[in-house]
Design a protein around this motif. Structure first.
Motif, PDB file in Angstrom:
ATOM      1  N   MET A 147       1.101   3.843   8.549  1.00  0.00           N
ATOM      2  CA  MET A 147       0.194   3.141   8.342  1.00  0.00           C
ATOM      3  C   MET A 147      -0.879   3.618   7.592  1.00  0.00           C
ATOM      4  SD  MET A 147      -2.270   2.223  11.688  1.00  0.00           S
ATOM      5  CE  MET A 147      -1.477   0.840  12.314  1.00  0.00           C
ATOM      6  N   PHE A 148      -1.002   4.971   7.410  1.00  0.00           N
ATOM      7  CA  PHE A 148      -1.849   5.658   6.349  1.00  0.00           C
ATOM      8  C   PHE A 148      -1.562   5.092   4.986  1.00  0.00           C
ATOM      9  CE2 PHE A 148      -3.684   8.608   3.683  1.00  0.00           C
ATOM     10  CZ  PHE A 148      -5.038   8.891   4.302  1.00  0.00           C
ATOM     11  N   ALA A 149      -0.320   5.140   4.809  1.00  0.00           N
ATOM     12  CA  ALA A 149       0.279   4.713   3.329  1.00  0.00           C
ATOM     13  C   ALA A 149       0.012   3.153   3.308  1.00  0.00           C
ATOM     14  CB  ALA A 149       1.760   5.206   3.286  1.00  0.00           C
ATOM     15  N   GLY A 150      -0.005   2.436   4.155  1.00  0.00           N
ATOM     16  CA  GLY A 150      -0.215   0.937   3.814  1.00  0.00           C
ATOM     17  C   GLY A 150      -1.629   0.405   3.946  1.00  0.00           C
ATOM     18  N   LEU A 151      -2.762   1.164   4.415  1.00  0.00           N
ATOM     19  CA  LEU A 151      -4.061   0.633   4.796  1.00  0.00           C
ATOM     20  C   LEU A 151      -4.940   0.180   3.546  1.00  0.00           C
ATOM     21  CD1 LEU A 151      -5.185   3.469   7.289  1.00  0.00           C
ATOM     22  CD2 LEU A 151      -5.183   0.769   7.652  1.00  0.00           C
ATOM     23  N   TYR A 152      -4.591   1.083   2.478  1.00  0.00           N
ATOM     24  CA  TYR A 152      -5.716   0.868   1.398  1.00  0.00           C
ATOM     25  C   TYR A 152      -4.899  -0.404   0.608  1.00  0.00           C
ATOM     26  CZ  TYR A 152      -8.705   4.608   2.339  1.00  0.00           C
ATOM     27  OH  TYR A 152      -9.625   5.482   2.796  1.00  0.00           O
ATOM     28  N   PRO A 153      -3.698  -0.341   0.248  1.00  0.00           N
ATOM     29  CA  PRO A 153      -3.161  -1.424  -0.774  1.00  0.00           C
ATOM     30  C   PRO A 153      -2.955  -2.670   0.224  1.00  0.00           C
ATOM     31  CG  PRO A 153      -1.458   0.069  -0.150  1.00  0.00           C
ATOM     32  CD  PRO A 153      -2.600   0.800   0.419  1.00  0.00           C
ATOM     33  N   MET A 154      -3.081  -2.796   1.563  1.00  0.00           N
ATOM     34  CA  MET A 154      -2.909  -4.140   2.348  1.00  0.00           C
ATOM     35  C   MET A 154      -4.247  -4.604   2.452  1.00  0.00           C
ATOM     36  SD  MET A 154       0.000  -4.795   3.632  1.00  0.00           S
ATOM     37  CE  MET A 154       1.870  -4.302   4.026  1.00  0.00           C
ATOM     38  N   SER A 155      -5.136  -3.669   2.664  1.00  0.00           N
ATOM     39  CA  SER A 155      -6.669  -4.083   2.504  1.00  0.00           C
ATOM     40  C   SER A 155      -7.123  -4.756   1.519  1.00  0.00           C
ATOM     41  CB  SER A 155      -7.798  -2.900   2.921  1.00  0.00           C
ATOM     42  OG  SER A 155      -8.973  -3.363   3.186  1.00  0.00           O
ATOM     43  N   PHE A 156      -6.888  -4.199   0.034  1.00  0.00           N
ATOM     44  CA  PHE A 156      -7.190  -4.980  -0.940  1.00  0.00           C
ATOM     45  C   PHE A 156      -6.411  -6.141  -1.405  1.00  0.00           C
ATOM     46  CE2 PHE A 156      -8.717  -0.575  -2.019  1.00  0.00           C
ATOM     47  CZ  PHE A 156     -10.058  -0.824  -2.215  1.00  0.00           C
ATOM     48  N   ALA A 157      -5.142  -6.033  -0.845  1.00  0.00           N
ATOM     49  CA  ALA A 157      -4.358  -7.446  -0.922  1.00  0.00           C
ATOM     50  C   ALA A 157      -4.999  -8.475  -0.182  1.00  0.00           C
ATOM     51  CB  ALA A 157      -2.613  -7.172  -0.723  1.00  0.00           C
TER      52      ALA A 157
END
Length: 526
Positions: A128-138
């Motif tokens: 989840m930590f790895a996905g948070l920032y790319p998912m949020s900006f996507a």
């Protein structure tokens, strides 16, 4: 009369098109680029205040509530249930089937090492930590419904694949990727709420969807209890649980495709209601949506002390969930209760969590500047519950440790208020996206630390490292909250002294996609 005031603004874009027809191409391109750097609301409502019919506003808010909130409650409920399934699955034979525990028979009595189970719990949060920032900006940059719906469908597939896992190594990989794709939901929900509701309204609305943490502790417990009764068939009980959860998640993902990008394009509102839904957000200066990702807002977030204080608060508060979701039923089982009773004892904790989240959300929307005070107060029962579990007698079916375990459900109110305080005190869409990702990055850190504080070797001493560690974490949360209260109070005083009231300028700046630090008229809520 209200319609006459609204309709000219609704007709403004065609007028712009008439002027554009005679404009040079390079001027049009520059104009479009400038517009894209601003909030998309400005194309609809412009830079001046418009009078609104209160009846239209009320109707718009009611429709937004009816569309967004039930879907969000269900969606985040699946998130919580999905990651907490592991705590119940270990009671249904998963530990044996996947070799999640190692028994050392060389000691007397034999000791059980749960390190693999701890890592299975924690790896979800690494993903989840790895996905948070790319998912949020996507979600900010692209079509919200398509991105959210597509990723959620993939999440459902990953969840169902768990039933095919045959070793703890396979479970480790599955947990990481499950966390990666699930990261899109909480950050998406936080930014959606901040783009549809005023600062005052956000406390209650954020609490509504987050309350499914407690609600689905109860619903999930009931489902797990039912699956525990399954005998026969080609699969184990825990495999049926994951297949069911994944199937429901895929259906939820299909619903997510219907999410509009913002109130500007909300298909379930009339044109009059869309205008009212956007214009009413002008006074709060928080904006609606801007698809341009602005690096300067990211740098500002990194310089903003609020970012770090919110991170510390969320990380310290969520260590409780890290321990409870992965090890809760197993710990209750230690008190002398059967496997099924251990699941049933999740109900009181879930009910308290659900109730406290809703009560604090309601009070936060009704009483000004009480959110941080409530946040600190909700930490105290959690600390008391930990102390009660730790220091009470763990006799056969003892009541005291179960009572202590139940009242730790107050942590739900604590983390719900952290989300509300964090999201209602930032402006600028890139900065909102960054804050949403940061809050749940801290959530991941807390959930990673929590399970690692459970040392099976200290079971006879009642896991002292766990309960003492959780108490220390909540002391840290209280201190960070008090510091944030002082920081926001000082910032409001500084803004009030520097910017005399100018309603025309305030209206003009509302949808320029300015950050809370750039906009002199933004005010922080405590």
């Amino acid at each position: 009369m209200a319609d006459e005031k609204v309709n000219p603004a609704l007709d403004a874009p065609p007028a712009r098109d008439v002027e554009a027809a005679a404009a040079p191409t390079n001027v049009l391109d520059n104009d479009d680029k400038a517009l894209s750097a601003k909030d998309e609301a400005i194309a609809m409502v412009g830079e001046q205040v418009h009078d609104l019919d209160p009846a239209v506003v009320a109707r718009a808010v009611r429709k937004i509530d009816l569309f967004l909130i039930p879907v969000m409650i269900f969606g985040y409920g699946i998130v919580y249930y999905d990651k907490a399934i592991l705590g119940a699955a270990v009671l249904f034979g998963m530990t044996t089937d996947l070799s999640l525990t190692v028994t050392d028979t060389s000691t007397t009595p034999p000791t059980v090492d749960t390190t693999r189970l701890s890592w299975a719990t924690s790896l979800f949060y690494f993903g989840m930590f790895a996905g948070l920032y790319p998912m949020s900006f996507a979600l900010q940059r692209f079509d919200l419904g398509r991105v959210l719906g597509g990723v959620v469908v993939v999440w459902g597939g990953v969840c169902m694949v768990t039933a095919a896992v045959t070793s703890y190594r396979g479970l480790f990989a599955q947990r990481f990727f499950l966390g990666f794709v699930e990261s899109i939901v909480p950050t998406g929900f936080m930014t959606i709420i901040s783009g549809y509701y005023t600062q005052k309204e956000q406390s209650l609305r954020q609490s509504w969807w987050f309350s499914s943490t407690g609600l689905f502790t109860i619903i999930g417990g009931a489902l797990n209890y039912g699956f525990a009764q399954i005998e026969g068939g080609g699969l184990r009980s825990w495999q049926y649980i994951y297949l069911m959860a994944g199937s429901v998640t895929v259906l939820f993902g299909l619903v997510c495709f219907a999410f509009p990008n913002s109130p500007v394009t909300a298909w379930f509102l009339t044109s009059e209601e869309r205008f009212a839904a956007v214009e009413r957000l002008r006074a709060g200066q928080t904006g609606v949506r801007c698809t341009k990702i602005k690096m300067e807002q990211i740098w500002e977030s990194l310089r903003d002390p609020k970012t770090y204080l919110i991170f510390i608060m969320m990380a310290s508060a969520y260590t409780m969930n890290g321990a409870v979701s992965g090890f809760g039923p197993l710990i209750v089982n230690t008190f002398g209760w059967s496997v099924l009773h251990s699941i049933v004892w999740q109900f009181p904790l879930g009910f308290i969590c659900f109730l406290v989240i809703l009560i604090t959300g309601y009070l936060g929307s009704r009483i000004p500047n009480i959110r941080l005070i409530m946040l600190m107060l909700t930490c105290l029962p959690v600390m008391a519950g930990c102390a009660l579990i730790w220091k009470s007698e763990w006799t056969y079916r003892a009541a005291a440790p179960v009572i202590g375990y139940s009242i730790t459900g107050f942590f739900g109110g604590t983390v719900s208020l952290i989300i509300t305080v964090g999201m209602s005190n930032v402006a600028g869409h890139t900065k909102k996206s960054f804050m949403a990702a940061t809050i749940f990055a801290a959530y991941c850190v807390g959930n990673i630390i929590g399970p690692l504080m459970v040392r099976s070797q200290t079971k006879e001493q009642h896991y002292p490292e766990l309960w003492l560690g959780l108490i220390i974490c909540y002391v840290i949360c209280i201190l960070a909250s008090a510091t944030l209260y002082a920081v926001l109070t000082a910032a409001n005083r500084k803004k009030a002294a520097a910017a005399p009231a100018d309603e025309a300028e305030q209206a003009k700046l509302a949808f320029q996609d300015l950050t809370d630090m750039e906009n002199p008229y933004f005010r922080y809520v405590l």
